[in-house]
Write a protein that holds these residues in place. Sequence first.
Motif, mmCIF file in Angstrom:
data_model
loop_
_atom_site.group_PDB
_atom_site.id
_atom_site.type_symbol
_atom_site.label_atom_id
_atom_site.label_comp_id
_atom_site.label_asym_id
_atom_site.label_seq_id
_atom_site.Cartn_x
_atom_site.Cartn_y
_atom_site.Cartn_z
ATOM 1 N N VAL A 9 25.744 -19.679 -27.071
ATOM 2 C CA VAL A 9 24.763 -20.175 -26.102
ATOM 3 C C VAL A 9 23.420 -19.540 -26.413
ATOM 4 O O VAL A 9 23.212 -18.346 -26.175
ATOM 5 C CB VAL A 9 25.198 -19.831 -24.664
ATOM 6 N N GLY A 10 22.521 -20.333 -26.995
ATOM 7 C CA GLY A 10 21.190 -19.828 -27.341
ATOM 8 C C GLY A 10 20.995 -19.752 -28.841
ATOM 9 O O GLY A 10 21.834 -19.217 -29.560
ATOM 10 N N ALA A 11 19.877 -20.304 -29.319
ATOM 11 C CA ALA A 11 19.583 -20.318 -30.762
ATOM 12 C C ALA A 11 18.453 -19.357 -31.118
ATOM 13 O O ALA A 11 17.687 -19.591 -32.040
ATOM 14 C CB ALA A 11 19.242 -21.738 -31.212
ATOM 15 N N GLY A 12 18.335 -18.273 -30.353
ATOM 16 C CA GLY A 12 17.362 -17.234 -30.708
ATOM 17 C C GLY A 12 17.939 -16.338 -31.788
ATOM 18 O O GLY A 12 18.910 -16.703 -32.458
ATOM 19 N N LEU A 13 17.367 -15.156 -31.940
ATOM 20 C CA LEU A 13 17.842 -14.266 -33.010
ATOM 21 C C LEU A 13 19.265 -13.798 -32.764
ATOM 22 O O LEU A 13 20.055 -13.696 -33.697
ATOM 23 C CB LEU A 13 16.928 -13.038 -33.118
ATOM 24 N N ALA A 14 19.606 -13.503 -31.509
ATOM 25 C CA ALA A 14 20.963 -13.042 -31.202
ATOM 26 C C ALA A 14 21.966 -14.141 -31.545
ATOM 27 O O ALA A 14 22.917 -13.921 -32.308
ATOM 28 C CB ALA A 14 21.067 -12.667 -29.727
ATOM 29 N N GLY A 15 21.743 -15.323 -31.005
ATOM 30 C CA GLY A 15 22.674 -16.430 -31.214
ATOM 31 C C GLY A 15 22.745 -16.867 -32.661
ATOM 32 O O GLY A 15 23.825 -17.138 -33.196
ATOM 33 N N THR A 235 23.999 -15.712 -24.862
ATOM 34 C CA THR A 235 22.769 -14.944 -25.080
ATOM 35 C C THR A 235 21.693 -15.258 -24.031
ATOM 36 O O THR A 235 20.542 -14.885 -24.199
ATOM 37 C CB THR A 235 22.186 -15.174 -26.500
ATOM 38 N N GLY A 236 22.096 -15.941 -22.947
ATOM 39 C CA GLY A 236 21.128 -16.287 -21.896
ATOM 40 C C GLY A 236 20.989 -15.166 -20.870
ATOM 41 O O GLY A 236 21.405 -14.028 -21.104
ATOM 42 N N GLU A 237 20.413 -15.503 -19.723
ATOM 43 C CA GLU A 237 20.185 -14.474 -18.707
ATOM 44 C C GLU A 237 21.502 -14.017 -18.070
ATOM 45 O O GLU A 237 22.277 -14.843 -17.583
ATOM 46 C CB GLU A 237 19.255 -15.001 -17.614
ATOM 47 N N LEU A 238 21.660 -12.703 -18.036
ATOM 48 C CA LEU A 238 22.888 -12.076 -17.545
ATOM 49 C C LEU A 238 23.204 -12.461 -16.094
ATOM 50 O O LEU A 238 24.333 -12.844 -15.772
ATOM 51 C CB LEU A 238 22.706 -10.553 -17.662
ATOM 52 N N ASP A 239 22.194 -12.400 -15.222
ATOM 53 C CA ASP A 239 22.472 -12.654 -13.800
ATOM 54 C C ASP A 239 22.822 -14.117 -13.556
ATOM 55 O O ASP A 239 23.691 -14.447 -12.748
ATOM 56 C CB ASP A 239 21.302 -12.192 -12.904
ATOM 57 N N LYS A 240 22.189 -14.989 -14.312
ATOM 58 C CA LYS A 240 22.444 -16.427 -14.151
ATOM 59 C C LYS A 240 23.879 -16.770 -14.540
ATOM 60 O O LYS A 240 24.530 -17.605 -13.910
ATOM 61 C CB LYS A 240 21.443 -17.214 -15.008
ATOM 62 N N PHE A 241 24.368 -16.114 -15.604
ATOM 63 C CA PHE A 241 25.743 -16.376 -16.050
ATOM 64 C C PHE A 241 26.717 -16.166 -14.896
ATOM 65 O O PHE A 241 27.666 -16.916 -14.717
ATOM 66 C CB PHE A 241 26.116 -15.435 -17.216
ATOM 67 N N GLU A 334 34.707 -9.375 -21.846
ATOM 68 C CA GLU A 334 34.770 -9.149 -23.301
ATOM 69 C C GLU A 334 36.164 -8.686 -23.725
ATOM 70 O O GLU A 334 36.624 -9.000 -24.821
ATOM 71 C CB GLU A 334 33.683 -8.160 -23.737
ATOM 72 N N LYS A 335 36.825 -7.954 -22.835
ATOM 73 C CA LYS A 335 38.188 -7.472 -23.158
ATOM 74 C C LYS A 335 39.177 -8.616 -23.353
ATOM 75 O O LYS A 335 40.173 -8.476 -24.048
ATOM 76 C CB LYS A 335 38.691 -6.527 -22.066
ATOM 77 N N THR A 336 38.903 -9.763 -22.729
ATOM 78 C CA THR A 336 39.820 -10.894 -22.883
ATOM 79 C C THR A 336 39.725 -11.494 -24.285
ATOM 80 O O THR A 336 40.573 -12.279 -24.697
ATOM 81 C CB THR A 336 39.496 -12.030 -21.879
ATOM 82 N N GLY A 337 38.668 -11.147 -25.003
ATOM 83 C CA GLY A 337 38.473 -11.692 -26.345
ATOM 84 C C GLY A 337 37.885 -13.097 -26.330
ATOM 85 O O GLY A 337 37.711 -13.727 -27.371
ATOM 86 N N ARG A 338 37.550 -13.599 -25.147
ATOM 87 C CA ARG A 338 37.056 -14.979 -25.059
ATOM 88 C C ARG A 338 35.538 -15.039 -24.856
ATOM 89 O O ARG A 338 34.931 -16.107 -24.894
ATOM 90 C CB ARG A 338 37.759 -15.717 -23.914
ATOM 91 N N TRP A 339 34.922 -13.869 -24.614
ATOM 92 C CA TRP A 339 33.493 -13.849 -24.317
ATOM 93 C C TRP A 339 32.801 -12.711 -25.035
ATOM 94 O O TRP A 339 33.396 -11.655 -25.215
ATOM 95 C CB TRP A 339 33.249 -13.643 -22.811
ATOM 96 N N LEU A 340 31.566 -12.933 -25.421
ATOM 97 C CA LEU A 340 30.707 -11.853 -25.920
ATOM 98 C C LEU A 340 29.319 -12.062 -25.336
ATOM 99 O O LEU A 340 28.841 -13.207 -25.256
ATOM 100 C CB LEU A 340 30.591 -11.913 -27.445
ATOM 101 N N PHE A 341 28.672 -10.985 -24.961
ATOM 102 C CA PHE A 341 27.315 -11.047 -24.404
ATOM 103 C C PHE A 341 26.386 -10.325 -25.359
ATOM 104 O O PHE A 341 26.634 -9.172 -25.721
ATOM 105 C CB PHE A 341 27.275 -10.397 -23.017
ATOM 106 N N LEU A 342 25.301 -10.998 -25.715
ATOM 107 C CA LEU A 342 24.495 -10.497 -26.815
ATOM 108 C C LEU A 342 23.018 -10.769 -26.594
ATOM 109 O O LEU A 342 22.637 -11.883 -26.223
ATOM 110 C CB LEU A 342 24.967 -11.270 -28.064
ATOM 111 N N GLY A 343 22.193 -9.756 -26.835
ATOM 112 C CA GLY A 343 20.752 -9.994 -26.884
ATOM 113 C C GLY A 343 19.997 -9.459 -25.686
ATOM 114 O O GLY A 343 20.575 -8.927 -24.738
ATOM 115 N N ARG A 344 18.676 -9.616 -25.732
ATOM 116 C CA ARG A 344 17.788 -9.040 -24.729
ATOM 117 C C ARG A 344 18.113 -9.558 -23.326
ATOM 118 O O ARG A 344 18.182 -8.801 -22.375
ATOM 119 C CB ARG A 344 16.335 -9.398 -25.080
ATOM 120 N N LEU A 345 18.323 -10.841 -23.209
ATOM 121 C CA LEU A 345 18.550 -11.414 -21.880
ATOM 122 C C LEU A 345 19.968 -11.154 -21.382
ATOM 123 O O LEU A 345 20.177 -10.823 -20.227
ATOM 124 C CB LEU A 345 18.287 -12.926 -21.905
#
Length: 367
Positions: A9-15, A235-241, A334-345
């Motif tokens: 999710v997101g095509a910035g540098l993180a994604g 890689t989007g906004e943490l709170d919005k997720f 992240e422990k489930t192995g199904r999600w990763l959160f990455l980047g500034r946002l």
Amino acid sequence: MHYFDIVVVGAGLAGSTAARVVAEKGKKVLVVEQHRHIAGHCHDAKNEAGITIHTYGPHIFHTNNKKVWDFVQQFSDFNCYQHHVLSYAEGRFIPFPIHVDTINEIFGTHIPASEVSNFLAEQVQSSKFTNPPRTFRDAIVAQVGEKLYELFFENYTRKQWGRDPSLLSAEVAARIPVRANRDGRYFSDPYQGIPSRGYTAMVQAMLEHPNISVLLGANWFELKNGLNAPLTIFTGELDKFFDFKHGKLEYRSLKLVLKTFNKEHYQSASVINYPNDYDWTRITEYKYFLDEQSPHTTVCFEYPKPEGEPYYIVMTKENIARREHYMREVETLEKTGRWLFLGRLAEYKYYNMDQVIAAALQKVGTI
Ligand code: UDP
């Protein structure tokens, strides 16, 4: 619908970094980007005067991480641009960050670099601050004393963050070096430069891989139920997720005003900071970055604002505490192995570009 192993999710540098790394491991990746362009906040494009404009404000690449440098070199050449900044203070343009030339300009002295540490120690000694410093204000005063703090930092920080510098974390101060030598560059990292054909071209090259598909102008929040990939990298906004369940995290935004002039140069440096005067924080003259030749020049005035496109995380006690609540949820996911959160946002961290790439390489490297 095609089958994808991973949705990014997101095509910035993180994604884009994450997508590339996993694509090279043979995974099929779908990158979903809400804007109609790739490269996130480091997007750039040439304007009608032929000058490369950084759509979301100036981005200068610098790193001391050889792995990151080697990674980006695969996708672009870089020029040897070294960033120099001036600060407009007391009606003059003064070299910044603080080093021997700054001090001699401000105090009318002629001290050599070898005396800078002693000089600053005297400034600090006659200043009031809490030690060890916990706030932005105290972290700066502890290094340079109250006079230089008030001249270069206090008002810039008020403009940039819309609050008293004593309410911001000392971590923000660590971004700005103070040097007891002649090095007047903004960054002292061994690897610095601007991608020769721009950041968008670099990210384009990252995403050009047979295992990567990119969907632009698409809202992942609306699509997510139909995309059942085994792994989603967000890689989007943490709170919005998390649908703001622990409250809103602040993101600071900018109004960017571009002006093109019919002359070769507008100012004598690529970036000039305005700590005390005017409502903008800084003016960037873009043609310096790639040494672009043109009879015209385009400059960008930055006016910080509280709402809009999220550019910066805001490092106050409240936001940092709120982040902790969200990060506990992130850990569980992240422990489930199904999600990763990455980047500034998504990590709510004041990352530089190279740190985003380093985090992506590290987190995604083990998949
Ligand atoms: N800062 C300042 N005066 C300056 C430059 C920076 O007070 O002339 C402070 C300000 O709080 C700013 C922070 O240092 O937000 C980080 O500066 P940096 O140049 O890293 O900001 P960025 O490029 O991330 O906007």
